[in-house]
Enzyme design. Structure first.
Site, mmCIF file in Angstrom:
data_model
loop_
_atom_site.group_PDB
_atom_site.id
_atom_site.type_symbol
_atom_site.label_atom_id
_atom_site.label_comp_id
_atom_site.label_asym_id
_atom_site.label_seq_id
_atom_site.Cartn_x
_atom_site.Cartn_y
_atom_site.Cartn_z
ATOM 1 N N LYS A 161 0.806 -1.223 0.000
ATOM 2 C CA LYS A 161 0.000 0.000 0.000
ATOM 3 C C LYS A 161 0.841 1.276 0.000
ATOM 4 O O LYS A 161 0.372 2.334 -0.417
ATOM 5 C CB LYS A 161 -0.926 0.012 1.203
ATOM 6 N N SER A 215 1.122 -9.673 -0.696
ATOM 7 C CA SER A 215 0.792 -8.253 -0.589
ATOM 8 C C SER A 215 1.138 -7.615 0.742
ATOM 9 O O SER A 215 1.329 -6.401 0.821
ATOM 10 C CB SER A 215 -0.692 -8.034 -0.899
#
Length: 303
Positions: free
Chosen positions: A45, A290
């Site tokens: 992110k 991720s």
């Protein structure tokens, strides 16, 4: 609707250089892992949040997040010296809210269905710029740098597996990979208990399951629904979406720890779960891990 381009992603790569880690490809059996868990905030992110703040140069920011985007935006806001408020749903792992506060942001906890509403109100009341976790072209472009690096580091890659929640990462990775290597299969992976993206592709339009359904999965970062913007990207730039069970996700977390010596949160392990299940075509495969912001007790259980 204007989609993100490879030029947008290359521009984002220039903005985040020296801030986001260029994560390596780690060998795991016959596949490679792209461990975004090694980012300063423990997840991919950072790429999108930093690119958005660097592009917009706002006086202050607010977002709604299950945790990782909130950490990333807090990090970016601190780098640019502006205030940040993060609205998180009840039940967000404490490891994530503590990290958000650690980067200097204010955390506001609300019922899951109130996240976007409260973030919008705070933006209006305090004069803050809303930077959503995935429904933003600059955020998607930043996430696309993951795909850019994969193709640069493994030019003969054949399959890329990417998690799908709100769709920002999958949109960016799909855009980058398909622009550089149209023949590569880009496959999204999501939990069976939050398989709204798979249903959306089958229906031809975004389908929202609602928090009562999606909050059943252990993969807390993949409980969000696609936006119109991310649906437009993944419907054109992903080859398919496969789903995995929560038990398969737990097993994949343990496998990553033992076989690749990598810590993965449930949302980050879905791609490895898909690989281990045999649901994806064989080939030179990269799985995108991720994030690694996992609750310590849960991690102890799975390994």
């Amino acid at each position: 609707m204007e989609l993100v381009t490879i030029d947008d992603i290359r521009a984002a790569a220039g903005r985040i250089k020296g801030v986001a880690v260029r994560t390596p490809l780690v060998r795991m059996g016959e596949a490679w892992v792209k461990p975004e868990s090694l980012q300063p905030v423990g997840a991919f992110k950072l790429r999108g949040a930093y690119n958005a703040v660097a592009s917009l140069r706002p006086g202050g920011v607010v977002t709604h997040s299950s945790g990782n985007h909130g950490q990333a935006l807090a990090f970016a806001a601190r780098e640019f010296g502006v205030p940040c408020v993060v609205v998180v749903p009840e039940g967000t792992p404490r490891v994530k809210t503590a990290a958000i506060e650690g980067w200097g942001a204010q955390v506001v906890v609300v019922p899951p269905e109130q996240r976007e509403i409260v973030a919008g109100k705070l933006a209006a009341e305090r004069g803050l710029t809303l930077v959503p976790p995935y429904d933003h072209r600059a955020v998607i472009a930043g996430q696309g740098t993951v795909g850019l690096e994969i193709v640069e580091d493994l030019p003969d890659v054949e399959v890329v597996l990417v998690p799908v929640g709100g769709g920002g990462l999958a949109s960016g990775v799909g855009t980058a990979v398909k622009a550089l290597r149209p023949d590569v299969r880009v496959i999204g992976v999501e939990p069976e208990l939050a398989a709204d993206a798979a249903e959306s592709l089958a229906a031809g339009h975004p389908v929202e399951w609602g928090t009562a359904r999606t909050f059943r999965t252990i993969a807390d970062g993949l409980r969000t629904a696609l936006s119109d913007l991310t649906f437009a990207h993944i419907s054109r730039r992903l080859d398919e979406i496969v789903t995995v069970s929560d038990d398969e996700i737990r097993a994949a977390m343990g496998h990553l720890a033992r076989s690749a010596r990598l810590v993965a949160e449930p949302s980050g392990a879905v791609t490895t779960a898909a690989l281990l299940s045999g649901r994806v075509a064989a080939g030179r495969t990269v799985v995108v891990l991720s994030g690694g912001n996992v609750d310590p007790e849960l991690f102890r259980q799975v390994i």
